[in-house]
Design a protein around this motif. Structure first.
Motif, PDB file in Angstrom:
ATOM      1  N   THR B 149      -6.086  50.521-108.551  1.00  0.00           N
ATOM      2  CA  THR B 149      -6.082  49.351-109.203  1.00  0.00           C
ATOM      3  C   THR B 149      -7.064  48.464-108.797  1.00  0.00           C
ATOM      4  O   THR B 149      -7.756  47.678-109.752  1.00  0.00           O
ATOM      5  CB  THR B 149      -4.487  48.841-108.947  1.00  0.00           C
ATOM      6  OG1 THR B 149      -3.535  49.924-109.146  1.00  0.00           O
ATOM      7  CG2 THR B 149      -4.245  47.684-109.839  1.00  0.00           C
ATOM      8  N   TRP B 152     -10.635  49.317-110.234  1.00  0.00           N
ATOM      9  CA  TRP B 152     -10.607  48.997-111.829  1.00  0.00           C
ATOM     10  C   TRP B 152     -10.616  47.459-112.093  1.00  0.00           C
ATOM     11  O   TRP B 152     -11.244  46.920-113.008  1.00  0.00           O
ATOM     12  CB  TRP B 152      -9.877  49.893-112.834  1.00  0.00           C
ATOM     13  CG  TRP B 152      -8.470  49.752-112.819  1.00  0.00           C
ATOM     14  CD1 TRP B 152      -7.436  50.471-112.427  1.00  0.00           C
ATOM     15  CD2 TRP B 152      -7.665  48.606-113.638  1.00  0.00           C
ATOM     16  NE1 TRP B 152      -6.235  50.150-112.621  1.00  0.00           N
ATOM     17  CE2 TRP B 152      -6.277  48.949-113.617  1.00  0.00           C
ATOM     18  CE3 TRP B 152      -7.920  47.490-114.221  1.00  0.00           C
ATOM     19  CZ2 TRP B 152      -5.216  48.025-113.849  1.00  0.00           C
ATOM     20  CZ3 TRP B 152      -6.913  46.910-114.705  1.00  0.00           C
ATOM     21  CH2 TRP B 152      -5.577  47.249-114.595  1.00  0.00           C
ATOM     22  N   LEU B 156     -13.791  45.898-113.933  1.00  0.00           N
ATOM     23  CA  LEU B 156     -13.717  45.266-115.267  1.00  0.00           C
ATOM     24  C   LEU B 156     -14.107  43.812-115.132  1.00  0.00           C
ATOM     25  O   LEU B 156     -14.606  43.015-115.851  1.00  0.00           O
ATOM     26  CB  LEU B 156     -12.483  45.523-115.602  1.00  0.00           C
ATOM     27  CG  LEU B 156     -12.115  46.955-116.517  1.00  0.00           C
ATOM     28  CD1 LEU B 156     -10.679  47.066-116.830  1.00  0.00           C
ATOM     29  CD2 LEU B 156     -13.188  47.306-117.774  1.00  0.00           C
ATOM     30  N   ALA B 247      -5.889  45.075-117.958  1.00  0.00           N
ATOM     31  CA  ALA B 247      -6.806  46.250-118.435  1.00  0.00           C
ATOM     32  C   ALA B 247      -7.524  45.663-119.902  1.00  0.00           C
ATOM     33  O   ALA B 247      -8.701  45.658-120.050  1.00  0.00           O
ATOM     34  CB  ALA B 247      -6.373  47.548-118.248  1.00  0.00           C
TER      35      ALA B 247
END
Lengths: 282, 273
Positions: B149, B152, B156, B247
């Motif tokens: 987690t 990413w 991002l 996300a």
């Protein structure tokens, strides 16, 4: 258009909103030539150079630089062009050596960075940060970056503005050396002595077009115009304007029976010619 | 003159060389380094100490809760603020003009910036997590899933913030005005994103909505989900970690930011155009 000229410009035009910066400019520069563009502020020198460098689009006219339209030119064309910017202040935190070495990486046939640094006279400063260089040293670094890729064509935009006289002389020697190696050079300048010292040919720009063009010694009929012969008649200064100063001097010599007191012969200086050109057209 | 003829360097190779130049330039500017790295750290230490007590029924101190979100503030500083300032400076001091005149693919310039932002952001995340661990009982997660987690959210988040920073750099008229132009929105967004002010749910609803539009709120939420026990999910506005939405919003900002960059990026300064 042929590719025999390094630079070929026909009818170049560029407007900024209401201001016409370049207004039908023609210019032809052969390979190996050093050409100086002279002109008052706002005559369109920098705009023209930036269009030729591919930095600005144009509104009209045909241009070929090394056989290519600069606006559509790619990386291979850029590898053959050297640009010395007018007022760069980049790379301040890098050292001189780091900067030149970094820019050498962009070119396929780069000069040795150490040799280029020596050529511009910065060897003693190679390990110093760029931001601590003096104005003249900074411009010499700009030249080093401009020539490290071994360009066939070098653009110099007002390269010696703000130099002291000695730094200018050194800079001229550097440019003469590059010209001697066969580099084609287009420079813009405000200084007539600079144009006279460096250029094979001078182009005078006024209001976005070339109003006169030729070798510094003969531009605008400079070599053919009348000369002024001055001498002293007793204590009295006399002068005669003539097409044939040799004959005037021969007559004076005969009359004085030997040396002529206070004799001088002068032709209009490049500055006189230039001021006359920009005065008569603007 | 000796000549070494070689194959012209590729886009990535030149980009990595640019990265070296970017890192040298950044880390040699002591004031910029100190400011970029220490603003989040100083605020972490001061505010973290001010928040006393524990979150009711969880055994976790408010300082820990705060630290987890401050990782997002640190990364926003090294990506959004730092990149915005550095590009505005490049535009102002002639770097961009010189690079445009050199045979360098434009992509190499941005690869260089990516290298700078990644190195600075990883360093900043490590510093904030380290201080949190030392002073505010922030525990390093043991489960692999939480580190995935982290990866990413970091990836991002850095991308979205960087693209926003590149776009915002065009707002600065000069290198001198760039720090002000970048830091003002940064500080405001840190407040309305539930980072300087926790929990976010205690802010007025309109401010929460404004903060939720930007990536920083979602990045902070993502990092809290990595470093805090699941019991603290009650503190979130939605009462859930919302990984899917985190996300989605961050990815949307990556795409939107890229479009914004492509439409607003200028090679020249305004004075020069």
């Amino acid at each position: 258009m042929t590719t025999q000229s390094a630079i070929s410009v026909r009818g170049l035009r560029k407007r900024y909103r209401s201001v016409t910066a370049v207004d039908g400019l023609d210019l032809e520069i052969e390979f190996g030539e050093v050409v100086a563009m002279l002109g008052p502020n706002g005559a369109g020198k920098t705009t023209t150079v930036e269009i030729l460098e591919g930095f600005r689009p144009r509104d009209g006219g045909e241009i070929s630089v090394l056989g290519v339209d600069p606006h559509r030119a790619g990386r291979e064309w850029r590898q053959q062009i050297g640009i010395v910017l007018q007022d760069a202040a980049d790379a301040g935190e890098l050292t001189v050596a780091e900067t030149v070495t970094h820019f050498a990486r962009y070119y396929p046939a780069a000069r040795d960075p150490g040799e280029v640094i020596a050529m511009v006279g910065l060897t003693d400063h190679a390990r110093r940060r760029v931001r601590v260089l003096s104005g003249g040293q900074r411009r010499r670094l700009d030249v080093a970056i401009g020539v490290v890729g071994r360009p066939r064509l070098l653009f110099l935009d007002e390269p010696t503005t703000g130099f002291d006289p000695q730094a200018r002389r050194q800079f001229w020697d550097l440019i003469k050396g590059l010209a001697g190696d066969g580099t084609t050079i287009l420079l813009t300048t405000h200084y007539l002595d600079e144009a006279g010292a460096l250029a094979d040919r001078v182009a005078v720009l006024v209001a976005g077009r070339v109003v006169a063009e030729g070798p510094p010694a003969s531009i605008a009929g400079r070599s053919a115009t009348v000369s002024t012969v001055c001498w002293l008649e007793g204590a009295e200064p006399r002068e005669v304007e003539t097409d044939n100063p040799a004959q005037v001097i021969a007559e004076l010599t005969a009359r004085f029976g030997g040396s002529v007191p206070g004799l001088s012969v002068s032709r209009p200086s490049l500055e006189d010619v230039y001021l006359n050109l920009i005065g008569s057209t603007s | 003159m000796t000549t070494s003829i070689h194959r012209p360097a590729g886009t990535l190779e030149l980009g990595l060389a640019r990265g070296g130049v970017e890192l040298k330039t950044f880390f040699r500017q002591k004031e910029a380094v100190v400011f970029t790295f220490s603003l989040p750290v100083v605020l972490l230490v001061i505010l973290g100490t001010l928040f006393s007590g524990e979150v009711v029924g969880t055994g976790i101190t408010v300082g820990t809760l705060f630290t987890a979100g401050m990782i997002a503030a640190g990364i926003a500083s090294t990506s959004f603020v730092n990149l915005g300032i550095s590009i505005a400076t490049d535009r102002d001091d002639g770097t961009l003009k010189r690079l445009r005149g050199a045979p360098m693919p434009a992509a190499s310039y941005f690869v260089g910036k990516v290298v700078l932002v990644l190195v600075a952001s990883l360093a900043e995340a490590a510093i904030v997590v380290g201080i949190g661990w030392l002073l505010f009982d922030l525990a390093l997660p043991a489960e692999l899933g939480r580190w995935i987690t982290f990866a990413w959210v970091f990836g991002l988040g850095v991308t979205a913030c960087s693209l926003l920073g590149i776009a915002a750099s065009s707002l600065a008229r000069s290198a001198r005005s760039a720090p002000a132009v970048m830091n003002l929105p940064y500080l405001v967004l840190m407040f309305v994103s539930g980072i300087y002010f926790i929990p976010l749910s205690s802010l007025p609803q309109p401010l929460i909505q404004i903060g939720s539009l930007f990536p920083f709120k979602w990045m902070a939420q993502g990092f809290r989900s990595v470093f805090l026990p699941d019991a603290l999910v009650e503190q979130e506005v939605a009462g859930a970690w919302e990984h899917g939405r985190v996300a989605l919003v961050l990815a949307a900002w990556c795409i939107g930011g890229l479009v914004l960059c492509l439409t607003t990026f200028r090679w020249r300064s305004r004075r020069d155009s």
